[in-house]
Design an enzyme around this catalytic site. Structure first.
Site, PDB file in Angstrom:
ATOM      1  N   GLU A 291       0.827  -1.201   0.000  1.00  0.00           N
ATOM      2  CA  GLU A 291       0.000   0.000   0.000  1.00  0.00           C
ATOM      3  C   GLU A 291       0.866   1.258   0.000  1.00  0.00           C
ATOM      4  OE1 GLU A 291      -4.193  -0.492   1.801  1.00  0.00           O
ATOM      5  OE2 GLU A 291      -3.114   0.712   3.253  1.00  0.00           O
ATOM      6  N   HIS A 312       6.791 -27.031  -1.220  1.00  0.00           N
ATOM      7  CA  HIS A 312       6.106 -28.127  -1.909  1.00  0.00           C
ATOM      8  C   HIS A 312       4.969 -27.606  -2.778  1.00  0.00           C
ATOM      9  CE1 HIS A 312       8.300 -31.206   0.417  1.00  0.00           C
ATOM     10  NE2 HIS A 312       8.436 -30.167   1.224  1.00  0.00           N
ATOM     11  N   LYS A 426     -14.135   0.648  -3.902  1.00  0.00           N
ATOM     12  CA  LYS A 426     -15.207   1.103  -3.000  1.00  0.00           C
ATOM     13  C   LYS A 426     -16.276   1.854  -3.793  1.00  0.00           C
ATOM     14  CE  LYS A 426     -12.222   1.792   1.010  1.00  0.00           C
ATOM     15  NZ  LYS A 426     -11.622   2.773   1.892  1.00  0.00           N
TER      16      LYS A 426
HETATM   17  O1  PA5 Z   1      -3.352   1.462   6.053  1.00  0.00           O
HETATM   18  C1  PA5 Z   1      -4.454   1.919   5.847  1.00  0.00           C
HETATM   19  O2  PA5 Z   1      -4.663   3.130   5.937  1.00  0.00           O
HETATM   20  C2  PA5 Z   1      -5.638   1.043   5.538  1.00  0.00           C
HETATM   21  O3  PA5 Z   1      -5.287  -0.296   5.463  1.00  0.00           O
HETATM   22  C3  PA5 Z   1      -6.684   1.159   6.609  1.00  0.00           C
HETATM   23  O4  PA5 Z   1      -6.125   0.795   7.832  1.00  0.00           O
HETATM   24  C4  PA5 Z   1      -7.891   0.290   6.298  1.00  0.00           C
HETATM   25  O5  PA5 Z   1      -8.396   0.618   5.050  1.00  0.00           O
HETATM   26  C5  PA5 Z   1      -8.952   0.477   7.348  1.00  0.00           C
HETATM   27  O6  PA5 Z   1      -9.338   1.814   7.445  1.00  0.00           O
HETATM   28  P1  PA5 Z   1     -10.118   2.356   8.687  1.00  0.00           P
HETATM   29  O7  PA5 Z   1      -9.262   2.184   9.883  1.00  0.00           O
HETATM   30  O8  PA5 Z   1     -10.385   3.793   8.380  1.00  0.00           O
HETATM   31  O9  PA5 Z   1     -11.382   1.537   8.784  1.00  0.00           O
END
Ligand code: PA5
Length: 451
Positions: A291, A312, A426
């Site tokens: 990310e 494996h 989303k």
């Molecule tokens: O690293 C990030 O920002 C994301 O993985 C969020 O943690 C994830 O999308 C969850 O978001 P939120 O804590 O707003 O529900």
């Protein structure tokens, strides 16, 4: 004391020393940008100082809530997705008994932690309710934005369940919300219902939040020493924020090595572990790096394997498939338990030559043999070693990965602290579900899907 070591000897012949050490001056500049908050995403750098800022009051409050949850719950549900649950799960699974779910509470000395809100599976939630019907439980809902669909749906369901099971007043005492200090639907709900809350600081993104209550509360409920973990992170912070050469700073070395490999035509990094309990450390690492770096059509693709299991299955591809891979092995020197291979009078399987050896010794030779085989198969290997898995070492490891990720993102010239690409699915999901405001896209998407 720093226990983490990183070895890049097995990159020899794949990337030159100059191509790795050539990053040193840039890394020193990026380290400065992180500390002075002058680089990309500089409003999300609160994670850097977390190990120094977690004060006694915060630790004591988390430990006191953890004690209360331990007393009243057999099961503790952590609701969250991505950065809002992976850090806690990574540490808990690394430290807990491999078969924690089959131990009873007195053997475990803490509730069994289960996770919800990290998928939208009807079967998963319905199965979870079957279990929660039978056991005493408490839950913590974690969402920084307070608006993420997956945890919001799970929380709706479990809040109703909890209220029916215990009545509204007791249900409220069994819920803790961890969210933004002032914004978002979860914050509003927590205030109106009177839930205990903890704050995810504004300047800490989800995937960098393991050292906030997001990670620390579930880890404490599971019975692990959050003070030792914070101390480990603090020791690593002191090193990686001050040392400014590749030979003295493990985060520099890791960021430089993986970027040199990337530039040499190796865009896939496979994180390797040799303990099933470390699978979620890899999952957390995959989110952190994927990310943070995968944007603007660039970034190293983070993958994970668990050896020897996956030798494996994926082993064949790693050994002889497309040569675009490098591996990073998380190597643990000492196991937590003690078990040896027994001798067998018939020696039917021909394994008496390892009789009397510790299982870990067999695993270690598998690790070393695999390292050489993969290097011989043109897969460069980085090795990150820890003497053992404990809270302090995990604190060191997680902070090391975070700081190296930030540096590596800056070397790639991306903002390692945003995730604009996560919004695309989303929007489509909301349009297909008919969310008000998305009407224009609904028919277009349905037509594209032939609906
Ligand atoms: O690293 C990030 O920002 C994301 O993985 C969020 O943690 C994830 O999308 C969850 O978001 P939120 O804590 O707003 O529900």
């Amino acid at each position: 004391m720093i226990n983490l070591n990183i070895n890049i000897d097995k990159l020899e012949g794949f990337v030159s020393r100059e191509s790795i050490y050539g990053f040193e001056s840039q890394l020193a500049l990026h380290q400065g940008s992180l500390l002075n908050k002058t680089g990309k995403g500089n409003d999300f750098l609160g994670w850097i100082t977390l190990p120094d800022e977690i004060d006694e009051a915060m630790l004591a409050s988390i430990e006191s809530d953890a004690r209360e949850i331990k007393e009243k719950a057999d099961i503790y549900v952590v609701i969250g997705i991505g950065g809002s649950y992976l850090g806690a799960r990574a540490v808990i699974e690394a430290l807990q008994h491999n078969f924690a779910s089959l131990l009873n509470k007195s053997e475990r000395k803490s509730p069994l932690v289960v996770y919800a809100g990290n998928n939208i599976s009807e079967d998963y939630l319905a199965d979870l309710i079957d279990i929660l019907d039978k056991y005493d439980y408490a839950l913590t809902v974690i969402s920084k934005s307070g608006t993420t669909t997956e945890p919001a749906i799970a929380f709706r369901i479990l809040r109703n369940h909890l209220e029916k099971k215990y009545g509204i007043a007791e249900a409220r005492k069994r819920i803790i919300a961890i969210t933004d200090k002032s914004r978002g639907a979860l914050k509003g709900l927590a205030d109106s219902e009177g839930y205990k809350t903890y704050v995810v600081p504004d300047d800490v993104g989800g995937r960098y939040s393991v050292l906030t209550p997001v990670g620390l509360l579930p880890i404490a409920v599971s019975g692990f020493d959050i003070r030792a973990m914070v101390a480990g992170a603090k020791a690593m912070k002191e090193l990686v924020t001050s040392a400014n050469t590749i030979d003295t700073n493990p985060a520099f070395k890791y960021a430089a090595a993986r970027n040199a490999l990337y530039a040499s035509g190796k865009p896939v990094e496979i994180m390797v572990n040799y303990q099933p309990s470390l699978v979620y450390i890899t999952e957390w690492w995959k989110q952190l790096y994927g990310e943070s770096e995968g944007k603007q059509n660039r970034g190293i693709f983070p993958a994970g394997v668990s050896f020897t299991t996956d030798l494996h299955s994926m082993g064949q591809y790693v050994q002889e498939g497309l040569r675009v891979i490098f591996e990073t092995v998380l190597s643990i020197a000492k196991p937590g338990r003690n078990l040896s291979v027994p001798s067998a009078s018939d020696d039917a399987d021909g394994l008496n030559f390892v009789a009397g050896k510790r299982i870990h010794e067999v695993n270690r030779q598998a690790e070393l043999g695999t390292l050489l085989a993969h290097v011989d198969g043109d897969v460069p290997n980085i090795v990150i070693s820890l003497p053992e898995v404990n809270e302090n070492n995990l604190g060191q490891l997680l902070y090391f990965y975070e700081f190296a990720c930030a540096l590596s993102g800056y070397l790639l010239d991306v903002n390692p602290f945003d995730q604009p690409g996560v919004e695309a699915y989303k929007k489509n999901m909301f349009a297909l579900l008919g969310k008000p405001g998305f009407e224009n896209q609904t028919s277009e998407l349905r037509a594209r899907l032939g609906l």
